[in-house]
Scaffold this motif. Structure first.
Motif, PDB file in Angstrom:
ATOM      1  N   MET A  35      21.029 -18.732 -26.704  1.00 45.18           N
ATOM      2  CA  MET A  35      20.412 -17.571 -26.054  1.00 45.18           C
ATOM      3  C   MET A  35      20.581 -17.610 -24.545  1.00 45.18           C
ATOM      4  N   ARG A  36      20.725 -18.821 -23.995  1.00 40.19           N
ATOM      5  CA  ARG A  36      20.902 -18.937 -22.537  1.00 40.19           C
ATOM      6  C   ARG A  36      22.228 -18.359 -22.062  1.00 40.19           C
ATOM      7  N   PRO A  40      19.098 -11.624 -20.768  1.00 38.80           N
ATOM      8  CA  PRO A  40      18.072 -10.991 -21.602  1.00 38.80           C
ATOM      9  C   PRO A  40      18.308  -9.488 -21.781  1.00 38.80           C
ATOM     10  N   GLY A  44      18.535  -7.671 -25.351  1.00 38.33           N
ATOM     11  CA  GLY A  44      17.615  -6.578 -25.656  1.00 38.33           C
ATOM     12  C   GLY A  44      18.361  -5.326 -26.070  1.00 38.33           C
ATOM     13  N   ALA A  48      18.087  -3.459 -29.628  1.00 40.67           N
ATOM     14  CA  ALA A  48      17.665  -2.057 -29.665  1.00 40.67           C
ATOM     15  C   ALA A  48      18.715  -1.205 -30.372  1.00 40.67           C
ATOM     16  N   VAL A  93       9.257  -5.534 -35.713  1.00 41.20           N
ATOM     17  CA  VAL A  93       8.818  -4.240 -35.174  1.00 41.20           C
ATOM     18  C   VAL A  93       8.811  -3.192 -36.290  1.00 41.20           C
TER      19      VAL A  93
ATOM     20  N   LEU B  76      10.550  -0.720 -27.851  1.00 45.62           N
ATOM     21  CA  LEU B  76       9.725  -1.880 -28.216  1.00 45.62           C
ATOM     22  C   LEU B  76      10.594  -3.101 -28.514  1.00 45.62           C
ATOM     23  N   VAL B  77      11.674  -2.886 -29.319  1.00 47.19           N
ATOM     24  CA  VAL B  77      12.567  -3.987 -29.668  1.00 47.19           C
ATOM     25  C   VAL B  77      13.220  -4.549 -28.410  1.00 47.19           C
ATOM     26  N   PHE B  78      13.637  -3.643 -27.499  1.00 51.68           N
ATOM     27  CA  PHE B  78      14.255  -4.102 -26.252  1.00 51.68           C
ATOM     28  C   PHE B  78      13.288  -4.983 -25.474  1.00 51.68           C
ATOM     29  N   LEU B  80      10.608  -6.574 -26.517  1.00 46.60           N
ATOM     30  CA  LEU B  80      10.298  -7.805 -27.246  1.00 46.60           C
ATOM     31  C   LEU B  80      11.410  -8.840 -27.081  1.00 46.60           C
ATOM     32  N   VAL B  81      12.659  -8.410 -27.292  1.00 47.21           N
ATOM     33  CA  VAL B  81      13.779  -9.349 -27.207  1.00 47.21           C
ATOM     34  C   VAL B  81      14.009  -9.790 -25.765  1.00 47.21           C
ATOM     35  N   TYR B  82      13.856  -8.853 -24.814  1.00 48.38           N
ATOM     36  CA  TYR B  82      13.984  -9.208 -23.395  1.00 48.38           C
ATOM     37  C   TYR B  82      12.961 -10.287 -23.045  1.00 48.38           C
ATOM     38  N   LEU B  84      11.197 -12.319 -25.147  1.00 47.06           N
ATOM     39  CA  LEU B  84      11.440 -13.548 -25.911  1.00 47.06           C
ATOM     40  C   LEU B  84      12.577 -14.360 -25.305  1.00 47.06           C
ATOM     41  N   SER B  85      13.691 -13.679 -24.985  1.00 45.41           N
ATOM     42  CA  SER B  85      14.835 -14.452 -24.503  1.00 45.41           C
ATOM     43  C   SER B  85      14.597 -14.956 -23.081  1.00 45.41           C
ATOM     44  N   ILE B  88      12.570 -18.072 -23.809  1.00 42.96           N
ATOM     45  CA  ILE B  88      13.362 -19.133 -24.438  1.00 42.96           C
ATOM     46  C   ILE B  88      14.344 -19.752 -23.434  1.00 42.96           C
ATOM     47  N   ARG B  89      14.853 -18.952 -22.499  1.00 40.40           N
ATOM     48  CA  ARG B  89      15.749 -19.493 -21.470  1.00 40.40           C
ATOM     49  C   ARG B  89      15.070 -20.570 -20.628  1.00 40.40           C
ATOM     50  N   LYS B  90      13.752 -20.426 -20.463  1.00 42.07           N
ATOM     51  CA  LYS B  90      13.049 -21.323 -19.533  1.00 42.07           C
ATOM     52  C   LYS B  90      12.500 -22.564 -20.214  1.00 42.07           C
ATOM     53  N   VAL B  91      12.267 -22.523 -21.530  1.00 43.96           N
ATOM     54  CA  VAL B  91      11.659 -23.695 -22.183  1.00 43.96           C
ATOM     55  C   VAL B  91      12.719 -24.758 -22.483  1.00 43.96           C
TER      56      VAL B  91
END
Lengths: 214, 91
Positions: A35-36, A40, A44, A48, A93, B76-78, B80-82, B84-85, B88-91
């Protein structure tokens, strides 16, 4: 292919949900690595796009329809582990906001469409790409087989729940989804070429090739 | 600049699909529903609590409701995924 509540018994619903959770734990490092590689915003937009494309039901025969799952699209653009996360977000969703797919069946729906369909897309794509060298043939085969694999997974879960007999539900699901899968293959080829061109140029093309070389 | 333009193009395509094309979608039962009808277990389906019911928003005109639901869902999906990612990039 979204299973509503009521079709699965609690054991099947729990088992598939546990398998889904287990897959996330197992693949967590790969999810993070993969994912990195994408911004983002790109991820997204791809998710979508899949959500929107799933709304378009195309007619199959006179009184049946099908729509895109999108696992092959997500795999070809973002890689298999990211694809699993994107597909899960779409399914979540759909179930929680739009009554598409039951909440109790959500684990099973994620298992079928975000894990089985994604894994089959990735493995078939890689194998066919290595054999033929054609991205379109690899994506079409991967997309078609991913729908068939997910439909068999649904059939097995229905049979395990005692909702239908395995001998009748497997051929019935395969029959309709072998046709729906043709639509999946066509839409996949159209959308991937578009998304690779516009969502993010160089990196995505490189990534599709990289997966093909592995 | 090119990147921003291309992202806008994808965003517009999503809005176009969710908002416009969704009106032409077939309302026939999908593969699983068809099988459930043929094998006689469609009546076992039960509802569940969701925020909206089946791609329609309360208080919006019938002709527009699935378009608005599609655009809202895509947004909403955008998000949520924005989100989440980004996490996840930071952890």
């Amino acid at each position: 292919m979204h299973i509503p509540n009521g079709f699965l018994d609690p054991v099947t619903a729990t088992t598939t949900a546990a398998a889904t959770g287990g897959m996330l734990v197992y693949g967590w490092n790969k999810v993070r690595q993969e994912m990195r590689q994408q911004s983002p915003i790109t991820l997204g937009l791809v998710a979508a796009f899949i959500f929107a494309a799933q709304m378009i039901n195309f007619a199959i025969g006179h009184h049946t329809s099908g729509h895109l799952i999108g696992a092959m699209v997500a795999v070809a653009v973002c890689g298999p582990w990211t694809a699993g996360i994107l597909m899960s977000a779409v399914l979540g969703v759909q179930s929680l906001f739009f009554h598409d797919g039951g909440t109790i069946a959500l684990g099973a729906n994620i298992f079928n469409m975000a894990i089985v369909a994604t894994a089959v897309s990735y493995m078939v794509y890689t194998a066919v790409m290595n054999k033929t060298g054609s991205r379109s043939i690899a994506m079409a085969t991967g997309a078609w087989l991913s729908v068939l694999a997910a439909s068999v997974a649904v059939a097995v879960e229905l049979a395990a729940s005692g909702t239908a007999s395995l001998a009748s539900v497997v051929p019935a699901m395969l029959g309709w989804h072998s046709l729906i899968g043709i639509g999946e293959a066509g839409i996949t080829i159209l959308s991937v070429s578009f998304i690779v061109k516009y969502a993010k140029e160089a990196e995505l093309k490189g990534q599709v090739k990289e997966y093909a070389q592995n | 600049m090119l990147k921003i333009r291309n992202r806008l193009i994808v965003g517009l395509l999503v809005i176009l699909i969710a908002g416009l094309l969704s009106n032409f979608a077939s309302s026939h039962p999908d593969g699983l529903e068809q099988v459930a009808e043929d094998l006689g277990f469609i009546n076992q389906a039960t509802g569940h609590t969701s925020i909206f019911y089946d791609y329609s928003l309360p208080g919006t005109p019938a002709g527009l409701t699935s378009s608005l639901a599609g655009i809202l869902g895509s947004a909403l999906v955008f998000v949520l995924v924005y989100g989440l990612s980004s996490i996840i990039r930071k952890v």
